[in-house]
Design an enzyme around this catalytic site. Structure first.
Site: not given
Ligand SMILES: *Cc1c(COP(=O)(O)O)cnc(C)c1O
Length: 382
Positions: A189
């Site tokens: 992210k």
């Molecule tokens: C990364 C992501 C998640 C999940 O986040 P985590 O921190 O890995 O649990 C959920 N929805 C979207 C759209 C994502 O990109």
């Protein structure tokens, strides 16, 4: 005869950037004698709250549990329906099942690849309690329309803004307005803590509930007072993790600006004729709202195996790719709940043909040029 040119290093589709100051800050936490939730978590939450216009923010150990806790705070459970998109990481729909509610999918818009708000409105029933929109690649939905629908039908919104840290809607930061807004700090992210997440809440009561749900439902008082009045889990963030998040904040505006610049360069390199020449579809050319978490193109349909063949040929040219995402409703567990092929045709088509090209802060314009040249070799000079 092998080529005289040196082999270029592999270009991944995503890569985190952690600076030396952040690494030093993590070392300090490790030496400090306090490594679980403590002063760094409090400081990170304060920084996040400031970033989101003073709204209450609580951190967790994933973006997934962040959404689950938002559903619990909203009182959503058995008998309730929650509308979401099939083109997301499976976590988005799994959390609905996790709290005992029923996921209802609405198809996506073929241009934005986000949930189609007309289809959301059509999917509302008397059991509908909430909407979970996803801002795929960091591009928000029409936020005015989203909240108009929520208001009209008295629905809660849990924004899956996992990919939208630093994104905006008409000059307002995603997270600084709205209902529940959930972010992920997973490794890929735009702002990462390795793993982690945060939830932007509406008021102090919701924030207190979030604290309970993330740590066994515990409330402490006085020197030795403790009570448990709700069933919580183990979802707290550590100070080690929070130190990474605080370090990432130093660069977040530069990260967003760099990604927008790289996206512009992608468009310039593809050129105005690329879509007509290749049959592929570029993303929405938005440089105001999106944080360009991902740069995704839709491949021309050459039948089964189209994307696998493309990804293989990109890899042969030392370019990493990904796909975000396979349609959730076609996974076995969801088919077992009654979802079938043909229910959401746009999601199914894009889920089969979407491919993610390299996009990360430390990437250079030369990397963009390599990636575009490789795409053109495969899709145009074929
Ligand atoms: C990364 C992501 C998640 C999940 O986040 P985590 O921190 O890995 O649990 C959920 N929805 C979207 C759209 C994502 O990109």
């Amino acid at each position: 005869m092998t080529s005289a040119l040196p082999k270029l290093p592999f270009l991944p589709f995503s890569k985190p950037t952690i600076d030396e100051a952040t690494i030093a800050a993590v070392g300090e936490v490790l030496r400090s004698g306090w490594i679980t939730s403590g002063p760094k978590v409090a400081a990170f939450e304060a920084r996040l709250s400031e970033y989101f216009g003073g709204r209450p923010v609580r951190t967790f150990n994933s973006g997934t549990c962040t959404m689950e806790i938002a559903l619990r705070i909203a009182g959503i459970g058995a008998g309730d329906e929650v509308i979401t998109t099939s083109i997301s990481w499976v976590a988005t729909a799994n959390v609905i099942i996790e709290v005992g509610a029923t996921p209802v999918f609405a198809d996506i818009d073929p241009v934005t690849r986000n949930i189609d708000l007309d289809k959301v409105e059509a999917a509302i029933t008397p059991r509908t309690k909430a909407i979970i929109p996803v801002y795929l690649s960091g591009l928000p939905v029409d936020m005015d329309r989203l909240y108009a629908i929520a208001k009209k039908y008295h629905l809660r919104v849990i924004e899956d803004a996992a990919q939208a840290f630093g994104s905006e809607w008409r000059g307002r930061r995603i997270g600084a307005f709205g209902d529940f807004v959930s972010f992920s700090f997973q490794a890929n992210k735009n702002l990462t803590t390795g793993e982690g997440g945060c939830l932007v809440l509406n008021n102090a009561d919701e924030a207190r509930l979030a604290e309970k749900y993330r740590l066994q439902g515990v409330t402490r008082s006085g020197i030795d007072g403790i009570d448990v009045d709700v069933l919580g889990g183990k979802y707290n963030m550590t100070d080690i993790t929070a130190a990474i998040g605080l370090g990432q904040f130093a660069n977040i505006d530069k990260v967003t600006a760099q990604r927008r610049a790289l996206a512009r360069h992608y468009f310039a390199q593809f050129g105005a004729d690329f879509e007509a020449q290749s049959g592929a579809q570029l993303p929405v050319a938005d440089f105001e709202n999106s944080n360009w978490h991902l740069f995704q193109i839709i491949l021309p349909d050459d039948g089964p195996g189209t994307r696998a063949r493309f990804m293989q040929r990109m890899a042969e040219q030392q370019i990493g790719t990904g796909y975000h995402y396979a349609p959730i409703h076609l996974f076995t567990m969801y088919r077992e709940r009654g979802f079938t092929e043909g229910m959401f045709p746009v999601s199914e088509k894009i889920g089969r043909l979407t491919v993610t090209l390299p996009m990360f802060y430390a990437m250079t314009t030369a990397d963009v040029e390599r990636a575009v040249a490789a795409v053109k070799t495969i899709l145009i000079q074929r």
